[in-house]
Design an enzyme around this catalytic site. Structure first.
Site, PDB file in Angstrom:
ATOM      1  N   PHE A  21     -18.434   5.586  63.908  1.00 12.44           N
ATOM      2  CA  PHE A  21     -18.797   5.735  62.506  1.00 12.44           C
ATOM      3  C   PHE A  21     -17.628   6.369  61.771  1.00 12.44           C
ATOM      4  CE2 PHE A  21     -23.000   5.627  64.514  1.00 12.44           C
ATOM      5  CZ  PHE A  21     -23.593   4.626  63.771  1.00 12.44           C
ATOM      6  N   CYS A  22     -17.365   5.855  60.577  1.00 12.74           N
ATOM      7  CA  CYS A  22     -16.306   6.404  59.742  1.00 12.74           C
ATOM      8  C   CYS A  22     -16.781   6.371  58.298  1.00 12.74           C
ATOM      9  CB  CYS A  22     -15.011   5.628  59.930  1.00 12.74           C
ATOM     10  SG  CYS A  22     -15.150   3.902  59.488  1.00 12.74           S
ATOM     11  N   ALA A  23     -15.891   6.653  57.377  1.00 12.06           N
ATOM     12  CA  ALA A  23     -16.298   6.725  55.977  1.00 12.06           C
ATOM     13  C   ALA A  23     -16.801   5.375  55.470  1.00 12.06           C
ATOM     14  CB  ALA A  23     -15.149   7.236  55.111  1.00 12.06           C
ATOM     15  N   GLY A  49     -15.994   2.096  57.477  1.00  9.09           N
ATOM     16  CA  GLY A  49     -16.043   1.069  58.508  1.00  9.09           C
ATOM     17  C   GLY A  49     -14.816   0.171  58.521  1.00  9.09           C
ATOM     18  N   THR A 109     -11.427   1.702  60.660  1.00  7.37           N
ATOM     19  CA  THR A 109     -11.773   1.829  62.066  1.00  7.37           C
ATOM     20  C   THR A 109     -11.803   0.477  62.769  1.00  7.37           C
ATOM     21  OG1 THR A 109     -13.073   3.720  61.394  1.00  7.37           O
ATOM     22  CG2 THR A 109     -13.396   2.979  63.623  1.00  7.37           C
TER      23      THR A 109
END
Length: 102
Positions: free
Chosen positions: A9-11, A13, A16
């Site tokens: 999970f990232c800010a 998507g 990443t």
């Protein structure tokens, strides 16, 4: 079918996704059959329950305690800033393998 499911999970998507591709290559090179996908943190309720391990991008590490409380017993960790910055798929896979005892 994959043996294990790793979810990042990232800010948003986006950034990443490059790391995911490198992680897939590193997993294949290690002979591991992992399903690896990345999503924005807003999708956590949809994708976290089916994950064998959850990795958080540096920009969303602040959510780790909240996610650990929400998904007790699920291995969750942040991706090291250097690993993320260098898009080091092998390093990120090493974090996930350690979390999953694999």
């Amino acid at each position: 079918m994959a043996d294990k499911r790793i979810v990042l999970f990232c800010a948003g998507g986006m950034s990443t996704s490059l790391l995911v591709n490198k992680m897939r290559d590193a997993a294949a090179a290690a002979g591991k059959n992992y399903s690896i996908d990345a999503y924005g943190l807003s999708s956590v309720d949809k994708y976290a329950p089916e994950a064998d391990c959850i990795l958080l991008g540096p920009q969303v590490r602040y959510a780790m305690k909240q996610l650990q409380a929400k998904f007790p017993g699920k291995p969750i960790d942040g991706i090291d800033m250097r690993v993320y910055g260098m898009m080091d798929g092998k390093g990120a896979i090493a974090i996930a393998r350690k979390l999953m005892n694999d």
